[in-house]
Scaffold this active site. Structure first.
Site, PDB file in Angstrom:
ATOM      1  CG  ASP A 133      -1.943  -1.099   1.216  1.00  0.00           C
ATOM      2  OD1 ASP A 133      -2.347  -1.501   0.107  1.00  0.00           O
ATOM      3  OD2 ASP A 133      -2.348  -1.553   2.297  1.00  0.00           O
ATOM      4  CG  ASP A 150      -6.975  -1.126  -1.910  1.00  0.00           C
ATOM      5  OD1 ASP A 150      -7.340  -2.309  -1.925  1.00  0.00           O
ATOM      6  OD2 ASP A 150      -6.020  -0.704  -1.233  1.00  0.00           O
TER       7      ASP A 150
END
Length: 219
Positions: A161, A175
């Site tokens: 991330d 995402d």
């Protein structure tokens, strides 16, 4: 001249016989025999979903490799002030880093999600739905790849991330794709667009002005 020797008479008789056979088999008018059956799931829509999924997968993995290289040593890059910045985080769990001690469970769930979405995409008969499912499939597949092949071990990999939203949530391109796909599905559902809806052919001889898209009379 004998009627049996007339080619034109034979052609007319053959056509009449075909119409009669269609009416007898379906118990309907002769015009109904000319209506083609409603199309089933098409490979074109499935390949469209796979194309969207592949595009998202490539973009997500490319940006992750960039983040691993460019954001090492806790480096931070502001994008929109303090609202959005690039900051590298390895997530062993789910959203908001929940379940960090049972990473293998999320690997199993990601694999199941990939198979389930692909199976449903094969059955879809709506172009917007194929795009939405493609986004879900691409995001799920990319996360599944992280779980399988990234450190610290096979099947227990940590998801990369790097998009930090004011410290509230750190995510990635996958995402964003999953979120966009989910929102698209909600919108399509509210609009009454079904993923596996079969088009209903109009009855033979009916006036399009007197019938709606559902084939029902306006009277």
């Amino acid at each position: 001249m004998n009627e049996n020797d007339d080619p034109e008479a034979k052609t007319v008789a053959a056509a009449d016989g075909a119409v009669a056979d269609g009416a007898a088999a379906g118990g309907a008018g002769a015009g109904d025999a000319l209506i083609a059956p409603a199309p089933g799931p098409t490979r074109r829509l499935f390949w469209s979903a796979l194309g969207v999924a592949l595009g998202l997968l490539v973009v997500d993995q490319s940006t992750k490799w960039w983040a691993v290289d460019a954001l090492a040593d806790s480096k931070s890059i502001p994008v929109f002030g303090d609202f959005i910045r690039f900051w590298l985080v390895y997530n062993p769990g789910a959203a908001f880093s929940m379940g960090t001690g049972v990473t293998w469970i999320f690997t199993v769930f990601a694999g199941i999600a990939v198979v389930a979405i692909a199976w449903y995409a094969w059955r879809v008969r709506s172009t917007p739905w194929s795009y939405a499912l493609g986004l879900l499939l691409g995001g799920a597949t990319s996360h599944f790849g992280d779980r399988l092949f990234r450190e610290p071990a096979f099947g227990r990999g940590h998801v990369v991330d790097f998009i930090d939203y004011s410290g509230f949530f750190v995510g990635n391109v996958a995402d964003i794709g999953i979120f966009a796909g989910a929102v698209s599905i909600v919108v399509l559902s509210f609009r009454g667009i079904e993923a596996t809806q079969v088009p209903v052919p109009a009855e033979a001889g009916s006036d399009p002005a007197e019938t709606g898209s559902d084939g029902k009379s306006r009277d």
